[in-house]
Motif scaffolding. Structure first.
Motif, PDB file in Angstrom:
ATOM      1  N   GLU A  45       0.828  -1.212   0.000  1.00  0.00           N
ATOM      2  CA  GLU A  45       0.000   0.000   0.000  1.00  0.00           C
ATOM      3  C   GLU A  45       0.859   1.258   0.000  1.00  0.00           C
ATOM      4  O   GLU A  45       0.574   2.219  -0.718  1.00  0.00           O
ATOM      5  N   SER A  48       2.575   1.579  -3.295  1.00  0.00           N
ATOM      6  CA  SER A  48       1.588   2.007  -4.281  1.00  0.00           C
ATOM      7  C   SER A  48       1.349   3.522  -4.185  1.00  0.00           C
ATOM      8  O   SER A  48       1.265   4.223  -5.197  1.00  0.00           O
ATOM      9  N   ASN A  49       1.277   4.047  -2.960  1.00  0.00           N
ATOM     10  CA  ASN A  49       1.106   5.497  -2.803  1.00  0.00           C
ATOM     11  C   ASN A  49       2.327   6.261  -3.319  1.00  0.00           C
ATOM     12  O   ASN A  49       2.194   7.312  -3.946  1.00  0.00           O
ATOM     13  N   GLY A 137      -5.528   2.821   1.957  1.00  0.00           N
ATOM     14  CA  GLY A 137      -4.256   2.119   2.084  1.00  0.00           C
ATOM     15  C   GLY A 137      -3.291   2.740   3.079  1.00  0.00           C
ATOM     16  O   GLY A 137      -2.595   2.032   3.798  1.00  0.00           O
TER      17      GLY A 137
HETATM   18 MG    MG Z   1      -3.164   4.201  -1.738  1.00  0.00          MG
END
Ligand code: MG
Ligand code: ADP
Length: 638
Positions: A45, A48-49, A137
């Motif tokens: 997560e 991904s950010n 996330g």
């Molecule tokens: Mg995210």
């Protein structure tokens, strides 16, 4: 008020303590107390950010190249300190201002939090899979941390406008303005005692490869060895879709799906294609294995990730696929569109329409192949998305012939109410003289199966397709034929039995019609304007009477949907069809008392309304009539 005070009031720089939004508090409790068996998801997560942040900067820099003036290398660096028990995930992306940090890391932007909590099953694997899908996330950092520190600076803003955000997830967080020399965001996790294992370099490397191998940026870590300060890339960092198909393993396709789809289950199928020539684009499209919670929400985000010559342009580009394929996830990378393309421009671009046509064919072909290759997966697809695909029969006339063979129906041929029958199978099983594909729509499949409208069809051994979905009536009203065989709604108009009825049948019907002429007229007089006509029926066997609409009248289920939506429902008068050989009808015929006759006719009409799943206009009246009849019958037996 002094000027300085005013500026401070508008743009505070001092340390502030702020409370989390209530939903975030609930979420944090969940993260901390309930998700302890799939804790590693926090890493995917946060990466991904970081990847999103880099993508967003690269995109913003198309319009304003100065945003990259302090460095054009976009990457993600991960540092771990196993002694201190910390992990830092640092990107060189868009960064956040103080207001951004407060809004993005203190509230949940997307609607759907309520659905998130509703969707939780208590199964930890399933629940942790939901986190990415619902756009929450960041908070997964607290699955493994006592405290999280975010240090960030918005690209293009001065070093002094850096921000430090910190929280121990106890209901509030702090923000303060400070000097941050580098653009981008660094998230530091202060690991809980029992999560310190994650600060191990090898463990991190294997997790990065497992979850983030094919994101578009290098994820770098310091080389192993005490004194080493050099970073090396840990992942592939190649945009997967740019590789030739033969070089990509299934596992890699699946991993990429999980990254872009925010869905940590496997897709049912995918299709990877490069189109060359006059128009050049690459697409990688996936059929998910389950429906998202917002599949039926009008304003839900949907569409593909759009890239132009490998530069990420936008998420949820919905112009590349029709509405009825909204379940498809994937990317499209065009060589021809301008980098500064906007949503508005996409809407008008004929190039986009051409790509849309191409991608639509790809998806339909992929479904057709899935249907042939893997019945079980196709059944899953149909269960999750079949009702959405059906919309295409109305929305996309040009592809009707590709969509029709993909449909699945429950049928009187199959004792189960499972949708397993295809139109091709139906046509193959048709009787020699049968010319129509019969179907019936009701409130439920059980109701369809026992519908009075199909009594004679069943008696004749004719197969009937059974439907009970909300959109069925709307869809079927738009369909004409399949392989030259016309569809026929068994509840409307004439049954159109054609050659299935022989001379004997017809003669008999004529006779019955003659014999009952007096009776049908009497009933029509009794019911008056409520019915268009009263006639003998070719449909019934067990039931005494039914209401039949004209071929093009709006059906009962559509009426209910419109009425529920507060819309005006067009008037249409049904015909009452009676079963002349039914004991009730015979009894009615012999009723000399006009008042009783009227009452009984009315009862017959009300029951027919109920049988089609409709409502009777005055239930109290109906009950009274029924009671009077019962009293009379009781009296007769005394
Ligand atoms: Mg995210
Ligand atoms: P989502 O990524 O689905 O939007 P998250 O909970 O993961 O949801 O993140 C919430 C928001 O916080 C993001 O939309 C983004 O605005 C902001 N954010 C999180 N991490 C970063 C980062 N590394 N750089 C910039 N913004 C970030």
């Amino acid at each position: 008020m002094s000027e300085a005070a005013e500026t401070t009031a508008e743009k505070p720089t001092e340390k502030q303590t702020l409370g989390f939004q209530a939903e975030v508090r609930d979420l944090l409790k969940l993260m901390i107390h309930s998700l302890y068996s799939h804790r590693e998801i926090f890493l995917r997560e946060l990466i991904s950010n970081a990847s999103d942040a880099n993508d967003r900067l690269r995109f913003a820099a198309i319009a304003d190249p100065t945003l990259l003036s302090d460095g054009t290398d976009l990457d993600i660096k991960i540092d771990a300190d196993s002694k201190a028990g910390t992990i830092t995930i640092r990107d060189s992306g868009i960064g956040m201002s103080r207001e951004d940090a407060i809004a993005n890391l203190g509230t949940i932007a997307r609607s759907g939090t309520a659905e998130f909590f509703k969707s939780l099953s208590g199964d930890q694997q399933k629940d942790s899979a939901l986190i990415g899908q619902f756009g929450v996330g960041f908070y997964s950092a607290f699955i493994v941390s006592d405290k999280v520190t975010v240090v960030t600076r918005r690209a293009g803003s001065p070093a002094e406008s850096g921000v430090k955000w910190e929280s121990s997830a106890e209901g509030d967080f702090t923000v303060e303005t400070l000097n941050v020399p580098e653009r981008g965001t660094a998230v530091t996790l202060h690991l809980k005692e029992d999560a310190k294992e994650f600060a191990d370099g090898w463990r991190l490397r294997s997790l990065i490869r497992k979850y983030s191998d094919h994101i578009g940026f290098p994820v770098r870590m310091k080389k192993e060895g005490e004194a080493n300060l050099d970073y090396e890339a840990v992942n592939e960092a190649k945009a997967l879709w740019t590789l030739p198909r033969t070089e990509i393993k299934d596992e890699e396709y699946k991993q990429f799906y999980q990254h872009i789809g925010h869905d940590y289950t496997d897709p049912l199928a995918w299709s990877h294609n490069k189109v060359e020539g006059k128009r050049e684009y690459t697409s990688l499209l996936y059929i998910p294995g389950r429906a998202p919670f917002d599949l039926w929400q009008r304003d839900a985000a949907r569409g593909l990730k759009l890239y132009v010559r490998r530069v990420f342009i936008m998420d949820d580009a919905e112009q590349f696929l029709p509405q009825y394929l909204r379940f498809v996830k994937g990317i499209v990378d065009s060589s021809d569109l301008p980098l500064n393309v906007s949503r508005e421009l996409l809407q008008q671009d004929p190039e986009v329409d051409a790509i849309k046509g191409g991608l639509t064919k790809r998806v339909l072909d992929m479904l057709s192949k899935l249907m042939k290759d893997d019945a079980e997966k196709y059944a899953t697809f149909w269960k999750e998305f079949g009702a959405v695909l059906k919309e295409g029969l109305v929305q996309d006339h040009a592809n009707k012939d590709k969509i029709l063979p993909l449909l699945r129906f429950a049928s009187t041929n199959d004792p189960d109410n499972k949708p397993t029958t295809t139109l091709a199978q139906y046509v193959e099983r048709m009787k020699p003289d049968q010319e129509r594909i019969y179907f019936i729509i009701a409130e439920s499949l059980e109701a369809a199966r026992s519908s009075p409208y199909i009594e004679q069809l069943k008696e004749r051994g004719l197969e009937v397709l059974l439907m009970a979905e909300r959109i069925d009536e709307w869809v079927m009203d738009h369909l004409d034929e399949f392989e030259g065989k016309k569809f026929k709604n068994a509840s409307r108009g004439d049954l159109e039995l054609g050659k299935l009825e022989n001379e004997d049948d017809k003669k008999k019907q004529e006779e019955v019609k003659k014999e009952t002429e007096g009776l049908t007229k009497r009933i029509k007089d009794a019911l008056g304007e409520r019915v268009e006509e009263v006639r003998t029926s070719a449909r019934l066997r067990e039931s005494p009477a039914i209401l039949v609409l004209k071929e093009h009248d709006m059906g009962a289920s559509m009426r209910r949907i419109m009425a529920a939506a507060g819309q005006k429902v067009p008037e249409s008068k049904p015909a009452l069809e009676i079963n002349a050989s039914h004991p009730i009808v015979k009894y009615l015929d012999s009723e000399p008392d006009e008042e009783h006759f009227k009452e009984l006719s009315q009862l017959l009409f009300d029951q027919a309304s109920l049988a089609e799943g409709g409502q009777i206009s005055n239930p109290a009246d109906y009950v009274q009539r029924l009671n009077r009849l019962l009293v009379r019958l009781a009296g007769a037996s005394h």
